[in-house]
Enzyme design. Structure first.
Site, PDB file in Angstrom:
ATOM      1  N   LYS A   1      -8.847   7.572 -18.817  1.00  0.00           N
ATOM      2  CA  LYS A   1      -9.212   8.159 -20.102  1.00  0.00           C
ATOM      3  C   LYS A   1      -8.007   8.193 -21.043  1.00  0.00           C
ATOM      4  CE  LYS A   1     -12.972   8.606 -17.723  1.00  0.00           C
ATOM      5  NZ  LYS A   1     -13.322   9.823 -16.995  1.00  0.00           N
TER       6      LYS A   1
ATOM      7  N   ASP B   1      -8.116  19.590 -12.979  1.00  0.00           N
ATOM      8  CA  ASP B   1      -8.449  18.293 -13.572  1.00  0.00           C
ATOM      9  C   ASP B   1      -8.059  18.384 -15.045  1.00  0.00           C
ATOM     10  OD1 ASP B   1      -9.642  16.118 -14.810  1.00  0.00           O
ATOM     11  OD2 ASP B   1     -11.415  16.143 -13.530  1.00  0.00           O
TER      12      ASP B   1
ATOM     13  N   ARG C   1       0.843  -1.204   0.000  1.00  0.00           N
ATOM     14  CA  ARG C   1       0.000   0.000   0.000  1.00  0.00           C
ATOM     15  C   ARG C   1       0.872   1.245   0.000  1.00  0.00           C
ATOM     16  NH1 ARG C   1      -1.364   1.599   4.630  1.00  0.00           N
ATOM     17  NH2 ARG C   1      -2.142  -0.401   5.385  1.00  0.00           N
TER      18      ARG C   1
ATOM     19  N   TYR D   1     -17.308  17.434 -14.198  1.00  0.00           N
ATOM     20  CA  TYR D   1     -17.562  16.001 -14.323  1.00  0.00           C
ATOM     21  C   TYR D   1     -18.579  15.592 -13.246  1.00  0.00           C
ATOM     22  CZ  TYR D   1     -16.786  10.978 -14.221  1.00  0.00           C
ATOM     23  OH  TYR D   1     -16.955   9.624 -14.232  1.00  0.00           O
TER      24      TYR D   1
HETATM   25  C1  LIG Z   1     -13.739  10.162 -15.688  1.00  0.00           C
HETATM   26  C2  LIG Z   1     -13.426  11.468 -15.119  1.00  0.00           C
HETATM   27  C3  LIG Z   1     -13.177  11.613 -13.750  1.00  0.00           C
HETATM   28  C4  LIG Z   1     -13.285  10.456 -12.765  1.00  0.00           C
HETATM   29  O1  LIG Z   1     -12.315   9.486 -13.019  1.00  0.00           O
HETATM   30  P1  LIG Z   1     -12.532   7.907 -12.719  1.00  0.00           P
HETATM   31  O2  LIG Z   1     -11.246   7.328 -13.196  1.00  0.00           O
HETATM   32  O3  LIG Z   1     -13.730   7.466 -13.494  1.00  0.00           O
HETATM   33  O4  LIG Z   1     -12.740   7.785 -11.247  1.00  0.00           O
HETATM   34  C5  LIG Z   1     -12.863  12.880 -13.278  1.00  0.00           C
HETATM   35  N1  LIG Z   1     -12.782  13.937 -14.106  1.00  0.00           N
HETATM   36  C6  LIG Z   1     -13.007  13.830 -15.428  1.00  0.00           C
HETATM   37  C7  LIG Z   1     -12.908  15.039 -16.299  1.00  0.00           C
HETATM   38  C8  LIG Z   1     -13.341  12.598 -15.978  1.00  0.00           C
HETATM   39  O5  LIG Z   1     -13.588  12.507 -17.289  1.00  0.00           O
END
Ligand SMILES: *Cc1c(COP(=O)(O)O)cnc(C)c1O
Length: 380
Positions: free
Chosen positions: A195, A170, A46, A98
């Protein structure tokens, strides 16, 4: 080192044991000690894992940071950032956000006494009126999801510095190929690695990158104490994905441009949201802070008819109807009923997420096939 070399070599070196070019998958929970505390830098999975550490170094390199942290999902990474705060603190956040981030903020952290202000940040100076002595963090998502608004990271960070606030960005939609927020004054970069960075729709993962040792130490403490880490196999897959990030992104951008231009001329479509258009309200900022405009596009049909939008996405054949984005394959989604269903209708419509809005994540297939697919689905 330039970006296209960093994706392959950044933060990486051949494994010390046998020189393997890719880091081995250290699929282990613990590490042998010769005497209590006598270990080779790793005690428990961890806290540290060599495969995960290799990935974390790659993250830091891509974003021009000094420290990277990998988490079990994008939301787990955001959760770790919020744990820097305490009850009574306030956060100013992008309003077009998001859906899962909005849910985490309002349904989990509000109950712990953190107050959120959801604000349209296209005009950076407008943020200042929300700042008070309890404000600790500005949360930026740009381009926003799904409306493709652009927020000026540099101008917002300058305001934050004046008031001694942290800025977190983000950077999931842009990726470090297009935009490097730490260079623009942000303190924390966050990714849903799920993504574009992973890029192959085969893992769920999150990342944080910072450029300050003290902040990194606080986040490492939270990562270890809360434990939302990712496993060694997923770390390996993400490292493999990163090797081609630059070539994938180049094609995502080319295909995105061609499709945005096609849709803008289509008689059944009223608006196309894509920051590459000169008519986009924040195009100048996009041009300033991004190296290209990406493969995420949203559009609204004339008449704004819910059923028509559903018909279009159901008829797509090369585009897959699915949540998520950023993989090599093209995806289409209907935010109002999918990613943004957790945001109340009045709230989402205020930010433009109307019933006929369709969001495309343009993949790296042949663009002729993608355009032909859209043409047949729109003709139904
Ligand atoms: C998908 C996404 C998230 C969350 O990420 P996960 O890997 O699904 O937990 C946060 N911000 C944006 C812009 C996203 O597209």
């Amino acid at each position: 080192m330039k970006f296209n070399t960093k994706t392959i070599h950044g933060g990486q070196e051949p494994d010390k044991a046998y020189g393997s070019v890719m880091p081995p998958i250290y699929q282990t929970s613990t590490f042998a000690q010769s005497t209590p505390g006598g270990h080779k830098g790793y005690e428990y999975g961890r806290t540290h894992n060599p495969t995960r550490n290799a990935l974390e170094n790659a993250f830091a390199s891509l974003e021009n940071g000094t420290h990277g942290l990998a988490f079990g999902s994008g939301l787990a990474a955001i959760d770790a950032v919020m744990k820097l705060l305490k009850s009574g603190d306030e956060v100013i956040s992008t309003n077009d956000l998001y859906g899962g981030t909005y849910r985490l903020f309002t349904k989990i952290f509000e109950a712990f006494g953190i107050k959120f202000h959801f604000v349209g940040m296209e005009n950076a100076a407008g943020i200042e009126s929300y700042i008070n002595e309890n404000t600790k963090l500005i949360w930026i998502e740009t381009p926003t999801n799904p409306m493709m608004n652009i927020i000026d990271i540099e101008a917002t960070s300058a305001i934050a510095k004046k008031h001694n606030l942290l800025v977190a960005v983000d950077n999931t939609f842009a990726t470090p190929y297009l935009q490097r927020p730490l260079d623009l004054g942000a303190d924390i970069v966050m990714h849903s690695v799920t993504k574009y960075i992973g890029g192959h729709s085969d893992l769920i993962m999150g990342a944080l990158i910072v450029k300050d040792k003290a902040l990194a130490d606080r986040l490492y403490f939270i990562q270890n104490a809360s434990g939302a880490i990712c496993g060694p196999m997923d770390s390996f897959l993400a490292l493999r994905g990163i090797k081609t990030l630059h070539v994938r992104m180049q094609r995502h951008c080319e295909n995105g441009k061609a499709i945005a231009e096609y849709l803008a001329k289509h008689p059944k479509i009223s608006t196309v949201y894509w920051p590459g258009f000169e008519t986009h309200p924040n195009h100048e900022i996009a041009k300033k802070q991004m190296d290209d405009f990406g493969g995420m596009i949203s559009f609204v049909t004339k008449g704004n008819d819910y059923d028509q939008a559903i018909r279009i996405i159901e008829n797509l054949q090369v585009f897959t109807l699915a949540e998520s984005l950023g993989g090599v394959e093209s995806l289409a989604g209907h935010p109002a009923s999918m990613t943004h269903a957790s945001i109340p209708k009045e709230e989402r419509e205020k930010t433009g997420v109307v019933d006929s809005l369709i969001r495309l994540s343009v993949g790296i297939e042949d663009v002729d096939d993608l355009i032909a697919d859209l043409a047949q689905a729109l003709s139904k």
